[in-house]
Design a protein around this motif. Structure first.
Motif, PDB file in Angstrom:
ATOM      1  N   ILE A 123       0.913  -1.257   0.099  1.00 41.28           N
ATOM      2  CA  ILE A 123      -0.060   0.083  -0.044  1.00 41.28           C
ATOM      3  C   ILE A 123       0.815   1.108   0.238  1.00 41.28           C
ATOM      4  O   ILE A 123       1.757   1.498   1.070  1.00 41.28           O
ATOM      5  N   PRO A 124       0.838   2.051  -0.883  1.00 46.94           N
ATOM      6  CA  PRO A 124       1.508   3.275  -0.949  1.00 46.94           C
ATOM      7  C   PRO A 124       0.798   4.361   0.020  1.00 46.94           C
ATOM      8  O   PRO A 124      -0.153   4.323   0.085  1.00 46.94           O
ATOM      9  N   ARG A 125       1.946   4.863   0.954  1.00 46.54           N
ATOM     10  CA  ARG A 125       1.483   5.450   2.109  1.00 46.54           C
ATOM     11  C   ARG A 125       0.472   6.886   1.515  1.00 46.54           C
ATOM     12  O   ARG A 125      -0.461   7.322   2.341  1.00 46.54           O
ATOM     13  N   ASP A 126       0.604   7.200   0.553  1.00 48.59           N
ATOM     14  CA  ASP A 126      -0.189   8.519   0.118  1.00 48.59           C
ATOM     15  C   ASP A 126      -1.587   8.205  -0.424  1.00 48.59           C
ATOM     16  O   ASP A 126      -2.438   9.019  -0.700  1.00 48.59           O
ATOM     17  N   MET A 127      -1.865   6.925  -0.301  1.00 49.41           N
ATOM     18  CA  MET A 127      -3.037   6.469  -0.605  1.00 49.41           C
ATOM     19  C   MET A 127      -4.228   6.584   0.705  1.00 49.41           C
ATOM     20  O   MET A 127      -5.371   6.677   0.561  1.00 49.41           O
ATOM     21  N   TYR A 128      -3.487   6.654   1.800  1.00 49.40           N
ATOM     22  CA  TYR A 128      -4.404   6.872   2.952  1.00 49.40           C
ATOM     23  C   TYR A 128      -5.221   8.242   3.316  1.00 49.40           C
ATOM     24  O   TYR A 128      -6.393   8.159   3.622  1.00 49.40           O
ATOM     25  N   GLY A 129      -4.754   9.072   2.437  1.00 49.38           N
ATOM     26  CA  GLY A 129      -5.288  10.439   2.663  1.00 49.38           C
ATOM     27  C   GLY A 129      -6.753  10.354   1.888  1.00 49.38           C
ATOM     28  O   GLY A 129      -7.819  10.934   2.507  1.00 49.38           O
ATOM     29  N   LEU A 130      -6.704   9.754   0.591  1.00 47.13           N
ATOM     30  CA  LEU A 130      -7.627   9.642  -0.152  1.00 47.13           C
ATOM     31  C   LEU A 130      -8.834   8.824   0.519  1.00 47.13           C
ATOM     32  O   LEU A 130      -9.917   9.112   0.523  1.00 47.13           O
ATOM     33  N   TYR A 131      -8.175   7.718   1.149  1.00 48.09           N
ATOM     34  CA  TYR A 131      -9.380   6.891   1.777  1.00 48.09           C
ATOM     35  C   TYR A 131     -10.031   7.433   2.799  1.00 48.09           C
ATOM     36  O   TYR A 131     -11.249   7.352   3.137  1.00 48.09           O
ATOM     37  N   TYR A 132      -9.023   7.981   3.687  1.00 45.50           N
ATOM     38  CA  TYR A 132      -9.656   8.694   4.789  1.00 45.50           C
ATOM     39  C   TYR A 132     -10.762   9.397   4.340  1.00 45.50           C
ATOM     40  O   TYR A 132     -11.998   9.669   5.111  1.00 45.50           O
ATOM     41  N   ARG A 133     -10.655  10.505   3.448  1.00 45.03           N
ATOM     42  CA  ARG A 133     -11.507  11.540   3.023  1.00 45.03           C
ATOM     43  C   ARG A 133     -13.019  11.004   2.746  1.00 45.03           C
ATOM     44  O   ARG A 133     -13.991  11.168   2.929  1.00 45.03           O
ATOM     45  N   LYS A 134     -12.874   9.748   1.928  1.00 43.75           N
ATOM     46  CA  LYS A 134     -13.985   9.178   1.347  1.00 43.75           C
ATOM     47  C   LYS A 134     -14.752   8.084   2.244  1.00 43.75           C
ATOM     48  O   LYS A 134     -15.766   8.113   2.481  1.00 43.75           O
ATOM     49  N   ALA A 135     -13.766   7.514   3.309  1.00 44.57           N
ATOM     50  CA  ALA A 135     -14.467   6.530   4.302  1.00 44.57           C
ATOM     51  C   ALA A 135     -15.302   7.456   5.411  1.00 44.57           C
ATOM     52  O   ALA A 135     -16.264   7.172   6.029  1.00 44.57           O
ATOM     53  N   LYS A 136     -14.610   8.535   5.635  1.00 46.58           N
ATOM     54  CA  LYS A 136     -15.178   9.427   6.595  1.00 46.58           C
ATOM     55  C   LYS A 136     -16.943   9.820   6.329  1.00 46.58           C
ATOM     56  O   LYS A 136     -17.442   9.845   7.259  1.00 46.58           O
ATOM     57  N   VAL A 137     -17.036  10.091   4.947  1.00 42.16           N
ATOM     58  CA  VAL A 137     -18.547  10.221   4.579  1.00 42.16           C
ATOM     59  C   VAL A 137     -19.262   9.078   4.769  1.00 42.16           C
ATOM     60  O   VAL A 137     -20.484   9.457   5.212  1.00 42.16           O
ATOM     61  N   PHE A 138     -18.636   7.986   4.659  1.00 43.83           N
ATOM     62  CA  PHE A 138     -19.663   6.701   4.880  1.00 43.83           C
ATOM     63  C   PHE A 138     -19.941   6.483   6.439  1.00 43.83           C
ATOM     64  O   PHE A 138     -20.668   5.968   6.842  1.00 43.83           O
ATOM     65  N   LEU A 139     -18.954   6.905   7.304  1.00 39.72           N
ATOM     66  CA  LEU A 139     -19.069   6.835   8.766  1.00 39.72           C
ATOM     67  C   LEU A 139     -20.163   7.542   9.114  1.00 39.72           C
ATOM     68  O   LEU A 139     -20.962   7.151  10.038  1.00 39.72           O
TER      69      LEU A 139
END
Length: 314
Positions: free
Chosen positions: A223-239
């Motif tokens: 997993i490239p570490r810079d992928m985490y930010g994009l996932y974080y922003r999108k997953a927060k919406v589902f939360l």
């Protein structure tokens, strides 16, 4: 004539496994289907193998494209699909002989239909079973999420795209696509986006898929570490759509991890502070839940950052 079932395969350098995968798919008899093979810039013998299968079977289509990643390949498959139902199969996996027939026999099909699966890795075979259930309506859908994310065997069925059939009209009408720049839990984000429009979920005890975990092909990638930010922003919406405490705890373990890793990559004071404020906003909102979550270590790290920082955000 429209194919009732569209089976999409993203494929990259899979010469050693793709024939094994396709031999089962082409033998699914009595089913109106199309098999869409997206060759994602393979440099081994994969393109030739795919073209040979397309010559033999009229329901197989091959699309060759430059290497763009699994998400881009699946998106191309979605655009080409004409079926009422769309499923995604990985090139190193094997479906079971009644993969479609078992679902085709279901009288009341839901917007998204999960079947049980078998995981094969290093000679170990593990079965992850669901119960035969139908969920409809907002309250019931959260019960479905609990069953899929918090199963008794601690296996999360929810996010994978290979263990389900999607109602294609929902994908088309709402232009749902995989996030191509995301390489971390991108299938989960796609499922989240789909669930925003779904009204029903079915889970099936039938084992329809054998997932082969491998360090080759499209699975087992670092997993490239810079992928985490994009996932974080999108997953927060589902939360924000969840109410159940157990589900919130489950999601927060991934969200806090992703947010913290993204935060560590910030290289300017303004972005650093913005990222910290954002993380602490999540911590503050879910403070009563986070200490009991599996993401507790990241909670502690985030709180330590806040306590040691000159600018107190909480």
């Amino acid at each position: 004539m429209m194919a009732t079932y569209s089976i999409v395969l993203p494929i990259y350098n899979s010469a050693n496994t793709i024939a094994r995968c396709l031999e089962i798919l082409v033998c699914l008899e009595g089913i109106q289907k199309e098999i869409i093979l997206i060759d994602d810039g393979s440099i081994d013998a994969t393109p030739q193998i795919l073209d040979e299968y397309a010559k033999q079977y009229s329901f197989i289509r091959v699309i060759h494209q430059e290497n763009m990643g699994a998400s881009a390949a699946r998106n191309r498959g979605i655009e080409e699909a004409s079926g009422e139902w769309i499923s995604f199969v990985d090139a190193d996996d094997i479906v079971t002989e009644d993969y479609i027939a078992a679902f085709d026999a279901v009288k009341d099909k839901a917007d998204v239909n999960y079947f049980s699966s078998r995981i094969v890795t290093d000679g170990y075979i593990g079965e992850h079973l669901l119960q035969d259930c139908y969920y409809e309506g907002n309250a019931s859908l959260e019960d479905a999420l609990i069953a899929l994310k918090l199963s008794e065997d601690k296996y999360e069925h929810y996010g994978y795209t290979w263990n389900k059939f999607f109602r294609a009209s929902i994908i088309r009408d709402n232009k749902i696509r995989f996030t191509e720049e995301l390489r971390y839990r991108e299938d989960e984000i796609f499922t989240n986006d789909f669930m925003n429009y779904a009204h029903s979920v079915r889970t099936m005890s039938y084992i329809g898929y054998n997932y082969h975990y491998t360090l080759n092909g499209l699975s087992g990638k670092i997993i490239p570490r810079d992928m985490y930010g994009l996932y974080y922003r999108k997953a927060k919406v589902f939360l924000e759509t969840l109410n159940d405490k157990g589900l919130l705890q489950h999601e927060l373990q991934y969200i806090l991890r992703a947010g913290y890793n993204a935060f560590e990559l910030e290289n300017s004071p303004s972005k650093y502070l913005h990222s910290l404020r954002d993380l602490l906003g999540v911590v503050k909102k879910y403070d009563k839940i986070i200490p009991q979550a599996n993401g507790n270590d990241y909670y502690s790290l985030i709180m330590k950052l806040n306590n040691n920082h000159q600018y107190q955000v909480l």
